[in-house]
Design a protein around this motif. Structure first.
Motif, PDB file in Angstrom:
ATOM      1  N   ASN A   1      19.767  18.565  43.140  1.00 32.55           N
ATOM      2  CA  ASN A   1      19.992  18.549  41.648  1.00 32.55           C
ATOM      3  C   ASN A   1      21.663  18.293  41.595  1.00 32.55           C
ATOM      4  O   ASN A   1      22.239  19.159  41.898  1.00 32.55           O
ATOM      5  CB  ASN A   1      19.753  19.893  40.984  1.00 32.55           C
TER       6      ASN A   1
ATOM      7  N   SER B   1      26.219  20.967  42.676  1.00 30.78           N
ATOM      8  CA  SER B   1      24.966  20.419  43.452  1.00 30.78           C
ATOM      9  C   SER B   1      24.097  21.641  43.754  1.00 30.78           C
ATOM     10  O   SER B   1      24.751  22.567  44.280  1.00 30.78           O
ATOM     11  CB  SER B   1      25.207  19.216  44.144  1.00 30.78           C
TER      12      SER B   1
ATOM     13  N   THR C   1      22.540  16.104  34.303  1.00 26.34           N
ATOM     14  CA  THR C   1      22.122  16.590  35.748  1.00 26.34           C
ATOM     15  C   THR C   1      20.933  15.590  35.893  1.00 26.34           C
ATOM     16  O   THR C   1      19.796  15.252  35.266  1.00 26.34           O
ATOM     17  CB  THR C   1      21.492  18.038  35.573  1.00 26.34           C
TER      18      THR C   1
ATOM     19  N   GLY D   1      16.225   9.202  42.278  1.00 25.38           N
ATOM     20  CA  GLY D   1      15.971  10.291  40.906  1.00 25.38           C
ATOM     21  C   GLY D   1      16.755   9.464  39.796  1.00 25.38           C
ATOM     22  O   GLY D   1      17.235   8.375  39.839  1.00 25.38           O
TER      23      GLY D   1
ATOM     24  N   SER E   1      17.821  15.227  39.027  1.00 22.81           N
ATOM     25  CA  SER E   1      17.134  15.717  40.037  1.00 22.81           C
ATOM     26  C   SER E   1      16.592  14.385  41.050  1.00 22.81           C
ATOM     27  O   SER E   1      15.986  13.653  40.555  1.00 22.81           O
ATOM     28  CB  SER E   1      16.001  16.488  39.601  1.00 22.81           C
ATOM     29  N   SER E   2      16.981  14.646  42.388  1.00 19.29           N
ATOM     30  CA  SER E   2      16.570  13.324  43.229  1.00 19.29           C
ATOM     31  C   SER E   2      15.646  14.051  44.389  1.00 19.29           C
ATOM     32  O   SER E   2      15.897  15.200  44.841  1.00 19.29           O
ATOM     33  CB  SER E   2      17.967  12.998  43.838  1.00 19.29           C
ATOM     34  N   ARG E   3      14.978  13.364  44.933  1.00 25.23           N
ATOM     35  CA  ARG E   3      14.235  13.701  46.000  1.00 25.23           C
ATOM     36  C   ARG E   3      14.406  12.657  47.289  1.00 25.23           C
ATOM     37  O   ARG E   3      14.047  11.578  46.852  1.00 25.23           O
ATOM     38  CB  ARG E   3      12.873  13.629  45.582  1.00 25.23           C
TER      39      ARG E   3
ATOM     40  N   HIS F   1      15.430  18.068  48.332  1.00 23.18           N
ATOM     41  CA  HIS F   1      15.677  17.973  46.657  1.00 23.18           C
ATOM     42  C   HIS F   1      17.028  18.412  46.241  1.00 23.18           C
ATOM     43  O   HIS F   1      17.309  19.538  46.672  1.00 23.18           O
ATOM     44  CB  HIS F   1      14.609  19.026  45.983  1.00 23.18           C
TER      45      HIS F   1
ATOM     46  N   THR G   1      24.827  17.596  39.241  1.00 17.80           N
ATOM     47  CA  THR G   1      25.515  17.600  37.867  1.00 17.80           C
ATOM     48  C   THR G   1      26.794  16.815  37.904  1.00 17.80           C
ATOM     49  O   THR G   1      27.718  17.345  38.599  1.00 17.80           O
ATOM     50  CB  THR G   1      25.793  19.107  37.538  1.00 17.80           C
TER      51      THR G   1
END
Length: 253
Positions: free
Chosen positions: A132, A120, A185, A164, A187-189, A130, A134
């Motif tokens: 990311n 991550s 993967t 995400g 991507s989260s916010r 943010h 995996t």
């Protein structure tokens, strides 16, 4: 002289038929004679061997398909040997074949097991985090035939909110009784203020964020498509797992 003449006359009379000829019998005899004649009489015509004359005559070729051959009841062709054995072997072969087909082609479940976080990265801006992520997904095929993974859809939830999501098409073959791994993967916010404080304040020693990951995996086999649903919960260290991503805002003391 007269006695001799009478004997000759009586001899000639003996050659005459005693009964008057029957037209029906004569026509039937002529019909039989026309359908089955001796070899020497039928040698010059278009004839075939008579099936009921035991090889002693022939029949006209045009009547070959109209005649019925009779087989005696005691003929060995009507009593084949080992009939019960052949019938039993045929039934046993059909039973074994159908059992094997059902056993090997019967659809079994495809297991999907999330194995957790692989890596991550984290980055911050003025109010958001943010991430990311995996992750690794194990796919086990329990069938005796290959399957193909065609699509993967993932959603990441934090505090019951979708933070995400990702959807990707795949073409991953999985062999019979085999397993494969899929890396994806997301991507989260994260926009929650309390979560932002947990991840950025240095006074807090534990910087963990609980994420709920759920997804669907689509696989196809035997001209059939199936969707498999899976989910998992993961604790992500939103500070310790940082891989050097730039901080867009200074951390509070």
């Amino acid at each position: 002289m007269g006695e001799t003449f009478s004997q000759q006359g009586s001899w000639k009379g003996e050659s005459k038929p005693l009964l008057s000829p029957n037209p029906a019998m004569s026509s039937r005899a002529s019909s039989y004679a026309s359908t089955c004649v001796p070899w020497e009489e039928a040698a010059g015509g278009s004839f075939v061997t008579c099936p009921t004359c035991q090889g002693s005559g022939e029949i006209p070729r045009e009547l070959e398909k109209q005649l019925v051959a009779l087989i005696p009841y005691g003929d060995q062709r009507l009593k084949p040997r080992h009939t019960k054995r052949f019938v039993f072997l045929a039934m046993l072969t059909c039973l074994v074949t159908s059992t094997c087909i059902i056993f090997f082609l019967f659809p079994r479940s495809v297991a999907v097991q999330p194995t957790g976080l692989n890596s991550s990265t984290v980055a911050f801006d003025k109010a958001d985090i943010h991430l990311n992520l995996t992750n690794v997904l194990n796919i086990s095929n329990r069938n005796y035939y290959p399957i193909t993974v065609t699509q993967l859809a993932i959603e990441v939830l934090h505090l019951s909110l979708v933070v995400g999501q990702v959807s990707k098409r795949l073409l991953l073959p999985v062999g019979p009784l085999a397993s494969e791994q899929v890396f994806y993967t997301v991507s989260s916010r994260l926009e929650d203020e309390n979560t932002y404080k947990i991840c950025t304040w240095l006074k807090i020693k534990v910087h963990h964020v609980l994420l709920h990951i759920q997804g669907t995996l689509t696989c196809s086999y035997l001209s059939h498509s199936e969707q498999l649903v899976f989910q998992s919960y993961e604790y992500v260290d939103c500070r310790g797992n940082s891989t050097g991503a730039p901080l867009l805002a200074p951390l509070p003391p």
